[in-house]
Design a protein around this motif. Structure first.
Motif, mmCIF file in Angstrom:
data_model
loop_
_atom_site.group_PDB
_atom_site.id
_atom_site.type_symbol
_atom_site.label_atom_id
_atom_site.label_comp_id
_atom_site.label_asym_id
_atom_site.label_seq_id
_atom_site.Cartn_x
_atom_site.Cartn_y
_atom_site.Cartn_z
ATOM 1 N N VAL A 86 0.859 -1.184 0.000
ATOM 2 C CA VAL A 86 0.000 0.000 0.000
ATOM 3 C C VAL A 86 0.896 1.235 0.000
ATOM 4 N N GLU A 87 0.860 1.987 -1.091
ATOM 5 C CA GLU A 87 1.730 3.157 -1.211
ATOM 6 C C GLU A 87 1.332 4.219 -0.189
ATOM 7 N N GLY A 88 2.300 4.633 0.605
ATOM 8 C CA GLY A 88 2.051 5.676 1.595
ATOM 9 C C GLY A 88 1.418 5.188 2.887
ATOM 10 N N LEU A 89 1.308 3.870 3.064
ATOM 11 C CA LEU A 89 0.712 3.316 4.287
ATOM 12 C C LEU A 89 1.497 3.782 5.510
ATOM 13 N N ARG A 90 0.768 4.231 6.525
ATOM 14 C CA ARG A 90 1.412 4.637 7.773
ATOM 15 C C ARG A 90 0.808 3.838 8.927
ATOM 16 N N VAL A 91 1.694 3.328 9.767
ATOM 17 C CA VAL A 91 1.276 2.478 10.880
ATOM 18 C C VAL A 91 1.954 2.963 12.151
ATOM 19 N N LYS A 92 1.179 3.047 13.214
ATOM 20 C CA LYS A 92 1.747 3.438 14.511
ATOM 21 C C LYS A 92 1.166 2.526 15.584
ATOM 22 N N ILE A 104 -3.804 2.830 11.832
ATOM 23 C CA ILE A 104 -3.469 2.487 10.456
ATOM 24 C C ILE A 104 -4.055 3.550 9.537
ATOM 25 N N SER A 105 -3.202 4.184 8.742
ATOM 26 C CA SER A 105 -3.631 5.221 7.802
ATOM 27 C C SER A 105 -3.396 4.722 6.384
ATOM 28 N N VAL A 106 -4.487 4.556 5.632
ATOM 29 C CA VAL A 106 -4.419 4.097 4.243
ATOM 30 C C VAL A 106 -4.740 5.284 3.338
ATOM 31 N N PRO A 107 -3.770 5.811 2.600
ATOM 32 C CA PRO A 107 -4.023 6.989 1.769
ATOM 33 C C PRO A 107 -5.150 6.759 0.764
ATOM 34 N N TRP A 108 -5.985 7.763 0.585
ATOM 35 C CA TRP A 108 -7.059 7.649 -0.399
ATOM 36 C C TRP A 108 -6.512 7.345 -1.776
ATOM 37 N N ALA A 109 -5.325 7.876 -2.083
ATOM 38 C CA ALA A 109 -4.736 7.652 -3.410
ATOM 39 C C ALA A 109 -4.524 6.172 -3.684
ATOM 40 N N SER A 110 -4.226 5.389 -2.634
ATOM 41 C CA SER A 110 -4.009 3.952 -2.809
ATOM 42 C C SER A 110 -5.323 3.191 -2.885
ATOM 43 N N LEU A 111 -6.436 3.895 -2.648
ATOM 44 C CA LEU A 111 -7.765 3.290 -2.700
ATOM 45 C C LEU A 111 -8.557 3.768 -3.908
ATOM 46 N N GLY A 112 -7.851 4.346 -4.864
ATOM 47 C CA GLY A 112 -8.512 4.840 -6.068
ATOM 48 C C GLY A 112 -9.000 6.261 -5.967
ATOM 49 N N GLY A 113 -8.615 6.956 -4.905
ATOM 50 C CA GLY A 113 -9.027 8.340 -4.724
ATOM 51 C C GLY A 113 -10.135 8.458 -3.694
ATOM 52 N N LYS A 114 -10.227 9.621 -3.080
ATOM 53 C CA LYS A 114 -11.266 9.846 -2.081
ATOM 54 C C LYS A 114 -12.618 9.952 -2.771
ATOM 55 N N PRO A 115 -13.600 9.160 -2.356
ATOM 56 C CA PRO A 115 -14.908 9.189 -3.017
ATOM 57 C C PRO A 115 -15.536 10.576 -2.955
ATOM 58 N N ASP A 116 -16.121 10.998 -4.073
ATOM 59 C CA ASP A 116 -16.807 12.287 -4.103
ATOM 60 C C ASP A 116 -18.322 12.108 -4.152
ATOM 61 N N ASP A 117 -18.769 10.865 -3.990
ATOM 62 C CA ASP A 117 -20.186 10.556 -3.946
ATOM 63 C C ASP A 117 -20.370 9.360 -3.019
ATOM 64 N N LEU A 118 -21.618 9.063 -2.672
ATOM 65 C CA LEU A 118 -21.884 7.929 -1.794
ATOM 66 C C LEU A 118 -21.272 6.658 -2.379
ATOM 67 N N THR A 119 -20.386 6.029 -1.604
ATOM 68 C CA THR A 119 -19.671 4.830 -2.048
ATOM 69 C C THR A 119 -19.795 3.752 -0.979
ATOM 70 N N ILE A 120 -20.057 2.528 -1.409
ATOM 71 C CA ILE A 120 -20.172 1.407 -0.481
ATOM 72 C C ILE A 120 -19.067 0.402 -0.776
ATOM 73 N N TRP A 121 -18.305 0.033 0.262
ATOM 74 C CA TRP A 121 -17.307 -1.021 0.151
ATOM 75 C C TRP A 121 -17.680 -2.157 1.102
#
Length: 202
Positions: A86-92, A104-121
């Motif tokens: 995971v690019e940019g993953l930060r763990v403490k 655990i911080s997972v950058p939005w960029a590694s998840l395809g970008g921050k959703p700009d509409d209602l998104t379900i995972w």
């Protein structure tokens, strides 16, 4: 946050166990650890896009993505792509009174970008607690944690959304998925019938 999906854990633990070493070691789950599971395509399918991040109490990481690369001889799902990071993953991680914590911080960029509409995972959280062999999940899988069909849902709502809107979106996605699977099975049946036809020659 603005830049990342952040998940925080606080684990009560009187005996912290971390006997296994090695980044991306498939046996890191034998340590005290926490896990994030994301079904990014929301297909409830291990052969589709999913992401898994495991963090041990001493900060070691296993991160992988789907589809699965193999199955155990029992038929249970094996690991995905362990070469993936995971690019940019930060763990403490830290020791706290009565246990340990992880962020655990997972950058939005590694998840395809921050959703700009209602998104379900598809979504689940898990914890292994040793040496007592205690296994917990936010959404019970009643078996291996990779029972992706039993994960819950994570609704990402950049704009205000009601519970009714979220439920309707989940329902619509499930109905579309079921329709797609029926179509795939129908196409496969047609293909098999054609391939096995006495008139067919290659």
């Amino acid at each position: 946050t603005v830049e990342a999906l952040v998940v925080q854990f606080e684990c009560s633990d009187s005996e912290i166990a971390t006997p296994v070493d090695g980044q991306d070691n498939p046996d890191l789950w034998k340590n005290d650890c926490v896990e994030i599971f994301l079904d990014l395509s929301h297909q409830h399918d291990l052969d589709a896009a999913w992401m898994h991040v495991l963090v041990t109490a001493n900060g070691q990481v296993l991160d992988q993505k789907g589809p699965v690369s193999a199955y155990f001889t029992t038929g249970e799902p094996g690991n995905g792509d362990l070469e993936f990071d995971v690019e940019g993953l930060r763990v403490k991680t830290a020791r706290i009174d009565g246990g340990w914590s992880a962020e655990i911080s997972v950058p939005w960029a590694s998840l395809g970008g921050k959703p700009d509409d209602l998104t379900i995972w598809g979504f689940n959280l898990a914890r292994e607690n040793h040496p007592g062999d205690e296994y917990q999940t936010l959404f019970p899988t009643r078996g291996p944690f990779f029972r992706i069909d039993r994960w819950g849902h994570l609704a990402l709502t950049p704009k205000a959304a009601s519970e009714e809107q979220i439920a309707a979106t989940v329902k619509a996605q499930h109905e579309a998925l079921i329709a797609h699977r029926i179509e795939v099975e129908r196409d496969k049946a047609r293909y098999d019938a054609h391939r096995n036809s006495p008139e067919q020659s290659w």
